[in-house]
Every structure is written in structure tokens, then in C-alpha cells.
Design a protein around this motif. Structure first.
Motif: not given
Length: 314
Positions: A82-83, A103-104, A112-113, A283-286
Motif C-alpha cells: 500500500v503506497a 508498512c511493507i 512514507e505515511y 497525483g498518483g504513483g507506482g
């Protein structure tokens, strides 16, 4: 705070009563990794459950059929694959988005939440990272855990076809096979089996195909009306996002999937483009070859916005 594997292992040993969160629209990596981690924690004498915002698709039932829910109040909330907390889905994000201790993940775009983040952007799947935790923590993999990890790795690498497949990916998968994983059965279930509703949906999706940017960009559309007309479920949409990229001459394939609050946009690219950079601009990522973002505007406006973003990177 980013941590290394030994610190993550120390954390897992130290705490108890784990709630393990997967992302919404769950796939094989988030579920396989979550249930493999759940099995590991229970074998360490901990209490652990897996929770997903959406119903877990029936085809993944073998991952958890022998893992009844345990009764406890969560003390340690962990997220896998979960990014961004928004990817948890509205219900889980509201409940736990600001309470995640560990978070893994393998997404380089991770926000980095979590209080602690174990990140390996070079891993083909989070399943590889959970495999290494098993190895280093000294708990031998049993067949159910091995099948969960194989599912995670095989699905996130497109059955070892995608560019995120590495020599390490194949070595780990070979070790899992040696533990008796039902490779043929899992591969058929994940990649070859189609329902009549899915095939009907595929016909409609192909009919929606649009080309842009001199044929280098192809887009498909999955609307709620299509799902209603075919009777296809959310699980039966899995895999369609890679379809446009398979077309000759296409460097960027885009899938627009309608949801209650707009559109989920999946971008798949060849080595000529970086999908993560495109989605970050929206506004996203991956990952470099597979990324995503969201749009709450009407379809045509969202479509034009994404095509304009792709054009900037071509």
C-alpha cells in the motif's frame, strides 16, 4: 521512517495483536503477502488478522480458507503493498489511515505515511520481501505460506513476463516450487480461467478502444454500465489494465475504470516511457512500467487530462 529488514523483524517480534491491511480492489500480491505475513505471525505465537476494504474475490479463497478470524483488539496496524493510505479504500483509511505503525511495500512512490517503512523498490513483488522475512526470522515456510507467496509474486510479475521479474524473483519462486506449490493450479486460476461474464465484458472493452498520439497510446474504458450489462464482478476486471499495452506500436496503455467517486486510472508502459512519472504528474504513483492515479472529473475531461500528461513524456 525507513527501516531495514532486521529492524522490521525486531518490530514484528516485539508486538502482538496485528491487523494487516491490504489495498482496495485487492490483487494477488497484496492478498498473498498479507496472508503469508499473517501465517508467520501466528506461528510466532502472535494474534493476527487480515482486513480488506473490499470483499476478497472467491478465487483467492485458498489463501485463507484455513485461517479463521481471531478475536482481539488491534494493537499494531500493518499495511502491505500500500503506497498511499488512499489506496486502502475509504472505510479502512478512515479507521486506520493515521494509525499504521509498519508498512511493507515495493512501490518507489510510497508516501512514507507509516511510522516505520520497509521499502524495496527493486522487489518484483512484496511477496519477495515477505519471503526474505521468513528466511531471516528463521521460520520455515510451509506449503500454504509458500502458495500465498507464489501467488503474490506470479501475479505482480504477470506470470514472470513483466520487466520487474529479476533473477532473484525466479530463484525465490524456484524455492517455493520445491515446497510443493501447485504451480499449474494457481497459474490456471490466476491467468487462464475466464467466466462467461468476463469474456462478455472483454468484448465491450475492446469495442471502447481509442488510439492517440500517432497510435503510441491506447485507452480502454470500463464503466459501471458495462459491469451491470455483463454481470461481471470487480474480480473479473483483474488483468484488463495490461491489455492496451499488448497492441503493436503502443508504448502507453491506459485503462479508465469507473467507480462511485470518479475514475481509477491504470497506466502500463513499455521501456520507452515511465508510467510512474506520468501518474505522479497526475497525483498518483507506482512503478516504472505500471502505475495509477484517480480522477473525480467527468470521463471525457479525465481522458483529455491523462492524454495531455502522456504527451508531455513522449
Amino acid at each position: 521512517m525507513k527501516i531495514i529488514r532486521s529492524e522490521a523483524i525486531a518490530f514484528l517480534k516485539e508486538h502482538d495483536n496485528y491487523l494487516i491491511l491490504s489495498h482496495q480492489y485487492p490483487d494477488g500480491d497484496t492478498l498473498g503477502s498479507a496472508f503469508a505475513l499473517c501465517r508467520l505471525l501466528r506461528r510466532l505465537g502472535k494474534k493476527a488478522n487480515v482486513e480488506c476494504n473490499d470483499p476478497i474475490p472467491p478465487r483467492f479463497s485458498y489463501l485463507h480458507a484455513d485461517l479463521p478470524k481471531q478475536s482481539f483488539e488491534p494493537e499494531c496496524v500493518t499495511a502491505v503493498d500500500v503506497a498511499d493510505t488512499k489506496l486502502l479504500g475509504s472505510r479502512l483509511n478512515k479507521l486506520y489511515g493515521d494509525k499504521i505503525q509498519l508498512c511493507i511495500d515495493h512501490h518507489g512512490s510510497n508516501l512514507e505515511y507509516a511510522e516505520k517503512l520497509l521499502l524495496d523498490a527493486n522487489a518484483g513483488a512484496v511477496g519477495e520481501m515477505i519471503f526474505e522475512i521468513y528466511r531471516d526470522i528463521g521460520v520455515p515456510l510451509d506449503k500454504p505460506a509458500a502458495e500465498a507467496l507464489y501467488t503474490a509474486i506470479a501475479t505482480d510479475t504477470g506470470c514472470f513476463k513483466y520487466s520487474n521479474t529479476t533473477p532473484k524473483t525466479l530463484r525465490i519462486s524456484a524455492e517455493l516450487m520445491e515446497l510443493g506449490v501447485n504451480v499449474e493450479g494457481i497459474n490456471r486460476l490466476m491467468f487462464d480461467l475466464n467466466s462467461k461474464a468476463r469474456l462478455a465484458l472483454q468484448v465491450m472493452i475492446l469495442d471502447s478502444l481509442r488510439y492517440d498520439l500517432n497510435g503510441r497510446c491506447a485507452s480502454i474504458f470500463i464503466t459501471k454500465e458495462m459491469l451491470e450489462r455483463t454481470g461481471a464482478t470487480d474480480d473479473e476486471i483483474e488483468g484488463f489494465s495490461s491489455l492496451p499495452r499488448t497492441i503493436e506500436g503502443v508504448d502507453c496503455g491506459i485503462t479508465f475504470r469507473e467507480s462511485d467517486d470518479g475514475f481509477k486510472i491504470s497506466v502500463r508502459t513499455t521501456s520507452a516511457l515511465n508510467a510512474c512519472e506520468i501518474c505522479r504528474s497526475l497525483g498518483g504513483g507506482g512503478h516504472p512500467a505500471a502505475a495509477g492515479c484517480r480522477a473525480d472529473s467527468p470521463l471525457e475531461a479525465a481522458y483529455q487530462q491523462v492524454i495531455a500528461a502522456v504527451k508531455k513524456f513522449l
